[in-house]
Scaffold this active site. Sequence first.
Site, mmCIF file in Angstrom:
data_model
loop_
_atom_site.group_PDB
_atom_site.id
_atom_site.type_symbol
_atom_site.label_atom_id
_atom_site.label_comp_id
_atom_site.label_asym_id
_atom_site.label_seq_id
_atom_site.Cartn_x
_atom_site.Cartn_y
_atom_site.Cartn_z
ATOM 1 N N SER A 139 -11.406 -3.050 -28.837
ATOM 2 C CA SER A 139 -10.178 -3.097 -29.644
ATOM 3 C C SER A 139 -10.302 -4.154 -30.742
ATOM 4 C CB SER A 139 -8.994 -3.469 -28.744
ATOM 5 O OG SER A 139 -9.176 -4.820 -28.300
ATOM 6 N N GLY A 147 -1.215 4.078 -23.341
ATOM 7 C CA GLY A 147 -0.258 3.486 -22.411
ATOM 8 C C GLY A 147 -0.300 4.189 -21.070
ATOM 9 N N ASP A 180 -5.151 4.417 -36.173
ATOM 10 C CA ASP A 180 -3.766 4.439 -35.723
ATOM 11 C C ASP A 180 -2.845 4.327 -36.935
ATOM 12 O OD1 ASP A 180 -1.736 2.344 -33.466
ATOM 13 O OD2 ASP A 180 -1.246 4.035 -34.797
ATOM 14 N N ASP A 196 -5.219 0.113 -19.619
ATOM 15 C CA ASP A 196 -5.773 -1.243 -19.573
ATOM 16 C C ASP A 196 -4.995 -2.219 -18.698
ATOM 17 O OD1 ASP A 196 -6.578 -1.035 -23.101
ATOM 18 O OD2 ASP A 196 -7.775 -0.523 -21.334
ATOM 19 N N ASP A 210 -10.846 1.359 -30.400
ATOM 20 C CA ASP A 210 -9.425 1.655 -30.177
ATOM 21 C C ASP A 210 -8.572 1.062 -31.299
ATOM 22 O OD1 ASP A 210 -7.149 0.886 -27.411
ATOM 23 O OD2 ASP A 210 -7.329 2.649 -28.693
ATOM 24 N N HIS A 211 -7.483 1.755 -31.656
ATOM 25 C CA HIS A 211 -6.428 1.233 -32.533
ATOM 26 C C HIS A 211 -6.890 0.453 -33.762
ATOM 27 C CE1 HIS A 211 -2.861 2.384 -30.258
ATOM 28 N NE2 HIS A 211 -3.477 2.012 -29.165
HETATM 29 O O1 G3H Z 1 -5.028 1.653 -26.373
HETATM 30 C C1 G3H Z 1 -4.880 1.115 -25.271
HETATM 31 C C2 G3H Z 1 -4.022 1.718 -24.313
HETATM 32 O O2 G3H Z 1 -3.052 2.491 -24.878
HETATM 33 C C3 G3H Z 1 -3.673 0.834 -23.170
HETATM 34 O O3 G3H Z 1 -2.329 0.785 -22.901
HETATM 35 O O4 G3H Z 1 -2.676 -0.974 -21.184
HETATM 36 O O5 G3H Z 1 -0.458 0.107 -21.496
HETATM 37 O O6 G3H Z 1 -2.354 1.342 -20.497
HETATM 38 P P1 G3H Z 1 -1.921 0.296 -21.427
HETATM 39 ZN ZN ZN Z 2 -3.169 2.478 -27.178
#
Ligand code: G3H
Ligand code: ZN
Length: 308
Positions: free
Chosen positions: A50, A211, A105, A255, A83-84
């Site tokens: 990330s 998420g 994103d 995560d 990621d993101h």
């Molecule tokens: O991009 C990372 C994830 O969306 C992790 O989200 O830790 O809430 O599962 P989380």
């Molecule tokens: Zn995410």
Amino acid sequence: MSLSNPKEMYRNAIEGHYALGAFNVFSLESIQAVLDAAENQKSPVILQVSMGARKYVKDFHLFVHTMKNYADHCAVPVFIQHDHCTTEEACFEAIDAGVQSVMFDGSHLAYDDNLKKTSEVVAYAHKRGVWVEAELGRIPGFEDLVFAESDEYTDPEMAHGFIAATGCDALAVSVGTSHGGVEAEGYLPMQFDLLRQIVSLTPDYPFVLHGGASLPPELIAECNKVGGKVEYLRNCSEKDVSMAVDIGIHKVNMDVDNFLVFTTAIRKFFLEKPSIYDPRKYLVGARAAFQAEVEHKFQDVLHSAGRR
Ligand code: G3H
Ligand code: ZN
């Protein structure tokens, strides 16, 4: 087994009706925990990095190189995803650093801006054989350096048009989950009917759930029992995430649950063995806890165990 690729791994997940687990890593312990879990459960897996991890590891290119080296020696299929990324430049840097898939994103942007910038990233990435995950709709909560106040569910027709217009290879959708949990009485309701509509308009496509960590209250309680003061935030339940996989989610980012158990193991060690200060002595237990949580996700949420 060497490093695999998104196209093949997503195709297998779609045909096999399971989801690829995507886990953010930031150190040797977290890389090893995720890959050892995948080998133990004979599950394909996505290693993620990330924007926050970029800062933490200092030399981003070297860390991606390290991730790829470990993935190359892993006995199950793995690919590396950034990621993101919230800017195109961050995507281009990630692609130039050697990731195999990148998430742009653009969920904080107006639709037309998201579409335009996603298309630019797709053009740059596809020229270099790299996959692009985009995001449409807004997922509330805090993820790494990304924050969204409220949710904005993904519109099925817009998702279908966005995929066609940008050529993005995977799409993160907002169907009820939150990043890192939000204040609520109980588990958040997954919007199953909405997800069914999204999938039916664009069947056999790599839809992504962000998420995906459920923040079970018992995990938080465990951490608070050994000195933590973690807020009881809520997200969607593991059962609902698993049902979303059955409907047509083929990548799940998760995560927070892994970070919680990692932290609890260290807090517990410090409480029980305050005289020991060798980091290996407490990181070994934290790594094992992280690995066990990821194995549980493969087995009980993603249905990807035994699929390598
Ligand atoms: O991009 C990372 C994830 O969306 C992790 O989200 O830790 O809430 O599962 P989380
Ligand atoms: Zn995410």
